[in-house]
Design an enzyme around this catalytic site. Structure first.
Site, mmCIF file in Angstrom:
data_model
loop_
_atom_site.group_PDB
_atom_site.id
_atom_site.type_symbol
_atom_site.label_atom_id
_atom_site.label_comp_id
_atom_site.label_asym_id
_atom_site.label_seq_id
_atom_site.Cartn_x
_atom_site.Cartn_y
_atom_site.Cartn_z
ATOM 1 N N LYS A 53 -34.239 -103.606 5.293
ATOM 2 C CA LYS A 53 -33.362 -102.579 5.870
ATOM 3 C C LYS A 53 -32.674 -103.112 7.129
ATOM 4 O O LYS A 53 -33.087 -104.158 7.671
ATOM 5 C CB LYS A 53 -34.192 -101.333 6.196
ATOM 6 C CG LYS A 53 -35.313 -101.570 7.218
ATOM 7 C CD LYS A 53 -36.351 -100.450 7.198
ATOM 8 C CE LYS A 53 -37.441 -100.699 8.223
ATOM 9 N NZ LYS A 53 -38.580 -99.774 8.065
ATOM 10 N N TYR A 270 -24.122 -107.796 39.783
ATOM 11 C CA TYR A 270 -23.806 -106.439 40.228
ATOM 12 C C TYR A 270 -24.874 -105.887 41.174
ATOM 13 O O TYR A 270 -26.065 -106.061 40.943
ATOM 14 C CB TYR A 270 -23.670 -105.512 39.016
ATOM 15 C CG TYR A 270 -22.438 -105.789 38.192
ATOM 16 C CD1 TYR A 270 -21.165 -105.635 38.742
ATOM 17 C CD2 TYR A 270 -22.543 -106.224 36.877
ATOM 18 C CE1 TYR A 270 -20.028 -105.905 37.988
ATOM 19 C CE2 TYR A 270 -21.409 -106.484 36.110
ATOM 20 C CZ TYR A 270 -20.156 -106.323 36.678
ATOM 21 O OH TYR A 270 -19.028 -106.584 35.941
HETATM 22 C C1 LIG Z 1 -39.815 -100.341 8.105
HETATM 23 C C2 LIG Z 1 -40.882 -99.953 7.144
HETATM 24 C C3 LIG Z 1 -41.779 -100.915 6.650
HETATM 25 C C4 LIG Z 1 -41.866 -102.311 7.192
HETATM 26 O O1 LIG Z 1 -42.571 -102.268 8.396
HETATM 27 P P1 LIG Z 1 -42.844 -103.577 9.269
HETATM 28 O O2 LIG Z 1 -43.703 -103.107 10.377
HETATM 29 O O3 LIG Z 1 -41.520 -104.070 9.706
HETATM 30 O O4 LIG Z 1 -43.531 -104.556 8.381
HETATM 31 C C5 LIG Z 1 -42.645 -100.524 5.635
HETATM 32 N N1 LIG Z 1 -42.647 -99.253 5.170
HETATM 33 C C6 LIG Z 1 -41.831 -98.299 5.662
HETATM 34 C C7 LIG Z 1 -41.904 -96.918 5.137
HETATM 35 C C8 LIG Z 1 -40.920 -98.617 6.672
HETATM 36 O O5 LIG Z 1 -40.123 -97.668 7.177
#
Ligand SMILES: *Cc1c(COP(=O)(O)O)cnc(C)c1O
Length: 381
Positions: A53, A270
């Site tokens: 994702k 800054y």
């Molecule tokens: C993002 C996600 C994962 C992966 O998690 P990581 O900690 O990045 O390994 C797995 N299952 C779900 C439902 C997620 O939202």
């Protein structure tokens, strides 16, 4: 005449191997594949999927999916429909799960791309079953149970009802998600596993999945039939209390665009938040918060600033991180390492994503997914 032709101008262009951008992000696809193989080995007889994702956690969904498919990964998880459609084009034969589930109106496109929504409500179940009637077959999906996140998923107490009402679809997976798997001794892990097992009794024979990256490493080995790591694939540390067992995947270099010497009392950046305590040599690199380097990597009374590796030496960020620039204190860098045009390392073997995140009051996940778009990107391996 005063006009320089394009041809003449190109004579002074940098060598082909040297990017014109002031940031260079190298993504090591062999390290990514090696991380996947390591997680797959740990998962034992369970299948190892991959969560890709958010553009492959910021590293590029296409390159990431190609490398993982090449390593043998056959199951991918994305967040939404559009990521799913991209994933389908990249991996025509893979199982692709969409974590959002069925967003109203998306069912026809989910079905057309043969995506499997992670269904977590009766309303979604009904939409998916209705889409199946249109398509003339029961559509595949995961059934997502909420064992503590209170974000997505059915309540485990509804499992018997879900089993009955899921008859209008073709479930391929029952899943849940840990809320604290990075803390191996948190008792909530056992509680979530127990609730997941209880829900599972209503779905005999259906594959199960609960483990994210850190879940793969839990002593309970809750691998079930499929593990779904994301973060660890990309070099994040799934066991934050111990050394990072994963290979770094992202290497980020930034170029020094200016160097100067300051006398004690002169300030940098800054609001002049940094004041030279001694005669100091400082170097300005061409990367800032617009490139995903958090402004919170600025030093604070209770927290050291971010760092860069300059000729092997750790050099702290000084002054406030700005949009396009960070200034480094290179007074103690080896002679000759901090010169205009040279490259310094912000992420890599020495500074992993956790280390940068830790100095910026954030987490490595956020560092990765916010990596900027102004870098020259190179894929290695
Ligand atoms: C993002 C996600 C994962 C992966 O998690 P990581 O900690 O990045 O390994 C797995 N299952 C779900 C439902 C997620 O939202």
């Amino acid at each position: 005449m005063g006009i320089i032709s394009p041809a003449k101008r190109s004579l002074t262009a940098p060598a082909a191997t040297e990017p014109v951008e002031t940031g260079l992000l190298t993504i090591d696809l062999s390290a990514l594949a090696a991380n996947w193989r390591m997680l797959a080995a740990l998962a034992g007889s369970a299948q190892c999927g991959a969560v890709v994702k958010a553009d492959g956690y910021g590293l590029g969904q296409a390159a990431v999916m190609r490398a993982l498919s090449g390593a043998g990964c056959k199951t991918f998880f994305v967040a939404n429909l559009l990521e799913g459609e991209t994933a389908r084009a990249l991996a025509p034969d893979a199982a692709i799960y969409v974590l959002d589930g069925v967003v109203p109106g998306c069912a026809p496109r989910l079905a057309a791309a043969e995506l499997r929504p992670c269904i977590g409500s009766f309303a979604e179940l009904e939409e998916w079953a209705a889409a199946g009637v249109t398509f003339g077959r029961k559509l595949e999906a995961a059934l997502h149970f909420d064992t503590g996140m209170n974000r997505l998923g059915f309540a485990p107490r509804d499992a018997a009802d879900v089993a009955i009402r899921a008859r209008g679809i073709a479930p391929t997976l029952i899943m849940s998600h840990f809320l604290s798997s990075q803390s191996a001794d948190d008792p909530v892990n056992d509680r979530q596993i127990a609730d997941f097992l209880a829900a599972r009794t209503h779905f005999p024979g259906l594959s199960g999945s609960i483990a994210n990256s850190s879940g793969v490493f839990l002593p309970q080995k809750p691998h079930f039939d499929l593990v779904r790591p994301g973060y660890a694939l990309y070099g994040g540390n799934p066991t934050p209390q111990a050394a990072n067992p994963m290979r770094p995947v992202a290497r980020l270099l930034a170029r020094i665009v200016s160097v100067r010497d300051l006398t004690p009392g002169e300030t940098v950046g800054y609001d002049g938040v940094w004041k030279a305590p001694r005669p100091s040599r400082v170097a300005t690199i061409g990367a800032g918060y617009a490139d995903g380097l958090p402004i919170s990597a600025t030093a604070a009374p209770d927290k050291p600033a971010g760092e860069a590796i300059v000729g092997g030496a750790r050099c702290p960020f000084i002054g406030r991180v700005s949009m396009d620039y960070i200034v480094l204190d290179v007074t103690d860098a080896p002679k000759g390492a901090a010169e205009r045009g040279q490259w310094v390392e912000l992420l890599g073997e020495t500074i992993d994503v956790e280390a940068l995140a830790g100095r910026a009051r954030t987490i490595g996940y956020e560092v990765l997914t916010r990596l900027g778009r102004r870098y020259s990107r190179r894929y290695a391996g």
